[in-house]
Design an enzyme around this catalytic site. Structure first.
Site, PDB file in Angstrom:
ATOM      1  CE  LYS A   1      -4.421  -1.586   1.673  1.00  0.00           C
ATOM      2  NZ  LYS A   1      -5.453  -1.488   2.709  1.00  0.00           N
TER       3      LYS A   1
ATOM      4  CE  LYS B   1      -6.383  -8.844  -2.391  1.00  0.00           C
ATOM      5  NZ  LYS B   1      -6.295  -8.235  -1.046  1.00  0.00           N
TER       6      LYS B   1
ATOM      7  CE  LYS C   1     -13.317  -4.125   0.066  1.00  0.00           C
ATOM      8  NZ  LYS C   1     -12.913  -5.080   0.885  1.00  0.00           N
TER       9      LYS C   1
HETATM   10  P1  TYM Z   1     -10.832  -6.642   3.211  1.00  0.00           P
HETATM   11  O1  TYM Z   1     -11.899  -5.620   3.380  1.00  0.00           O
HETATM   12  O2  TYM Z   1      -9.727  -6.333   2.270  1.00  0.00           O
HETATM   13  O3  TYM Z   1     -11.460  -8.008   2.760  1.00  0.00           O
HETATM   14  C1  TYM Z   1     -12.525  -8.605   3.495  1.00  0.00           C
HETATM   15  C2  TYM Z   1     -12.302 -10.107   3.546  1.00  0.00           C
HETATM   16  O4  TYM Z   1     -12.262 -10.661   2.225  1.00  0.00           O
HETATM   17  C3  TYM Z   1     -11.095 -11.455   2.069  1.00  0.00           C
HETATM   18  N1  TYM Z   1     -10.657 -11.340   0.667  1.00  0.00           N
HETATM   19  C4  TYM Z   1     -10.500 -12.365  -0.166  1.00  0.00           C
HETATM   20  N2  TYM Z   1     -10.649 -13.689  -0.001  1.00  0.00           N
HETATM   21  C5  TYM Z   1     -10.417 -14.486  -1.062  1.00  0.00           C
HETATM   22  N3  TYM Z   1     -10.055 -14.023  -2.290  1.00  0.00           N
HETATM   23  C6  TYM Z   1      -9.892 -12.695  -2.493  1.00  0.00           C
HETATM   24  N4  TYM Z   1      -9.561 -12.248  -3.688  1.00  0.00           N
HETATM   25  C7  TYM Z   1     -10.122 -11.805  -1.405  1.00  0.00           C
HETATM   26  N5  TYM Z   1     -10.059 -10.460  -1.274  1.00  0.00           N
HETATM   27  C8  TYM Z   1     -10.379 -10.193   0.007  1.00  0.00           C
HETATM   28  C9  TYM Z   1     -10.083 -10.856   3.028  1.00  0.00           C
HETATM   29  O5  TYM Z   1      -9.077 -11.784   3.367  1.00  0.00           O
HETATM   30  C10 TYM Z   1     -10.961 -10.494   4.201  1.00  0.00           C
HETATM   31  O6  TYM Z   1     -11.168 -11.614   5.023  1.00  0.00           O
HETATM   32  N6  TYM Z   1      -8.016  -5.978   7.256  1.00  0.00           N
HETATM   33  C11 TYM Z   1      -9.233  -6.582   6.767  1.00  0.00           C
HETATM   34  C12 TYM Z   1     -10.467  -6.152   7.538  1.00  0.00           C
HETATM   35  C13 TYM Z   1     -10.348  -6.306   9.010  1.00  0.00           C
HETATM   36  C14 TYM Z   1     -10.419  -7.521   9.737  1.00  0.00           C
HETATM   37  C15 TYM Z   1     -10.279  -7.152  11.111  1.00  0.00           C
HETATM   38  C16 TYM Z   1     -10.579  -8.859   9.372  1.00  0.00           C
HETATM   39  C17 TYM Z   1     -10.187  -5.281   9.896  1.00  0.00           C
HETATM   40  N7  TYM Z   1     -10.133  -5.801  11.159  1.00  0.00           N
HETATM   41  C18 TYM Z   1     -10.283  -8.113  12.131  1.00  0.00           C
HETATM   42  C19 TYM Z   1     -10.595  -9.810  10.390  1.00  0.00           C
HETATM   43  C20 TYM Z   1     -10.438  -9.449  11.740  1.00  0.00           C
HETATM   44  C21 TYM Z   1      -9.412  -6.203   5.311  1.00  0.00           C
HETATM   45  O7  TYM Z   1      -8.936  -5.190   4.851  1.00  0.00           O
HETATM   46  O8  TYM Z   1     -10.233  -7.030   4.630  1.00  0.00           O
END
Ligand code: TYM
Length: 349
Positions: free
Chosen positions: A130, A212, A215
């Site tokens: 990032k 990956k 979004k």
């Molecule tokens: P975020 O918002 O990027 O994504 C949400 C969840 O989706 C999963 N994910 C994927 N899984 C499979 N294939 C993909 N292409 C893919 N893209 C995203 C991510 O692994 C995630 O589980 N930091 C986290 C949010 C967060 C969080 C937490 C998660 C904040 N605090 C505490 C768990 C526990 C994030 O940015 O996810």
């Protein structure tokens, strides 16, 4: 909304052994929920809420690490809340809330900051990625992001954290912080386990099957959203990048076909091997159409429910407020314990 017993007792160490396991996860409100988010995380949240005490939240504080238009962020937060409801997160079964409505997240993050080394945070691959992507805005929050995530998890004594593979390193840091804190101050945090699906932990872009699905990908043909209409989903799958040859098999040298097989498998509940057998001898075109149809069929009811929830702002507010109140009650216990352990004065009994 029923109050589950465990929320009143879970922080009480005496009943620790009897408590139901706690599941927690979050999602950043950027763009929309993609097929990747759904397969890697959100669909599992829906399944787990029946068996565990579950908390799910919109990680709106995490979203501030990248510059956003305030009005757009606010709108996305509401939209994501409606999308999670539409994906089957049931407020009768799960605590669903906005992270920023529970100040304990930020408070614990500060204390954990003082127990995390700069070296650990700067090693995180997402921080490096990032930083490269937002070179004009390498802010403190970007580096602190995984510490806030550790606070999210540890605050609720979470046992299981259902996420995609990209969050594994952050989860390992949360575990390290918990273990270090427990060693220094005595047993305080539960050391969480990741719940990363065997199939679908990393759904890849439809345009670049080695990357990956994200979004924030500016190429909209790379991803599909849970609220996308059928014709757009079909178009994107028909355009999906495939590999050379014509065999429909999951293999390292066939990342495009493997990705599509995984998506088909999760959407239909069939195994990848079953899918391979089903499409043996078919052309890529037929296969891509079938995968698109499976995704479109799965997302149709989500899109319809989403529109219904989004139109009912009062319901979203009601659920979010009740969720934040419950979450705050649980969090307060851990936070009080942490403050006591590190030596902060308290006049509460
Ligand atoms: P975020 O918002 O990027 O994504 C949400 C969840 O989706 C999963 N994910 C994927 N899984 C499979 N294939 C993909 N292409 C893919 N893209 C995203 C991510 O692994 C995630 O589980 N930091 C986290 C949010 C967060 C969080 C937490 C998660 C904040 N605090 C505490 C768990 C526990 C994030 O940015 O996810």
């Amino acid at each position: 909304m029923t109050e589950k017993g465990v929320y009143m007792t879970e922080i009480n160490d005496k009943v620790q052994n009897e408590r139901k396991k706690v599941v927690l996860s979050g999602i950043q409100p950027t763009g929309t929920i993609t097929l990747g988010n759904y397969v890697g995380a959100v669909s599992n949240w829906g399944k787990m809420q029946d068996d565990y005490d579950s908390l799910f939240f919109i990680a709106d504080l995490h979203a501030l690490t990248v510059r956003r238009e305030p009005a757009e962020l606010r709108q996305m937060c509401m939209s994501f809340f409606a999308q999670l409801l539409a994906c089957g997160i049931d407020p009768e079964k799960s605590v669903l809330y906005f992270q920023s409505h529970v100040p304990a997240h930020s408070e614990l993050a500060w204390i954990l900051n003082c127990n995390t080394y700069v070296g650990e945070a700067s090693r995180m691959t997402q921080f490096k990625d990032k930083s490269a992507k937002h070179a004009d805005n390498i802010n403190m929050g970007l580096m602190d992001y995984p510490v806030l995530m550790a606070a999210d998890i540890l605050l609720f004594r979470s046992d299981l954290v259902p996420v995609g593979i990209d969050q594994k390193q952050h989860l390992e840091l949360a575990r390290d912080i918990a273990i270090r804190f427990n060693n220094r101050y005595g047993d305080t945090f539960v050391v969480p386990e990741g719940y990363i699906p065997k199939t679908g932990a990393k759904v890849c872009s439809l345009q670049d099957p080695t990357a990956k699905m994200s979004k924030s990908d500016p190429d909209p043909n790379g991803w599909v959203s849970v609220i996308e209409d059928e014709s757009s989903i079909m178009k994107k799958f028909k355009r999906a990048v495939t590999d050379s040859g014509n065999e429909i098999v999951a293999r390292e040298d066939k990342p495009g076909i493997t990705n599509l097989l995984v998506i088909y498998s999760v959407m239909t509940g069939k195994t990848v091997e079953e899918a391979e057998r089903e499409f043996a001898g078919c052309g890529y075109g037929t296969f891509k159409t079938a995968v698109g149809e499976a995704v479109a069929a799965k997302f149709k009811p989500i899109r319809e429910e989403y529109a219904r929830y989004l139109a009912d702002k009062a319901y979203i507010a009601e659920v979010a407020k009740a969720g934040a109140e419950k979450a705050a009650r649980i969090a307060a216990r851990t936070l009080a314990k942490v403050k006591r352990k590190v030596g902060l004065v308290s006049f509460d009994k």
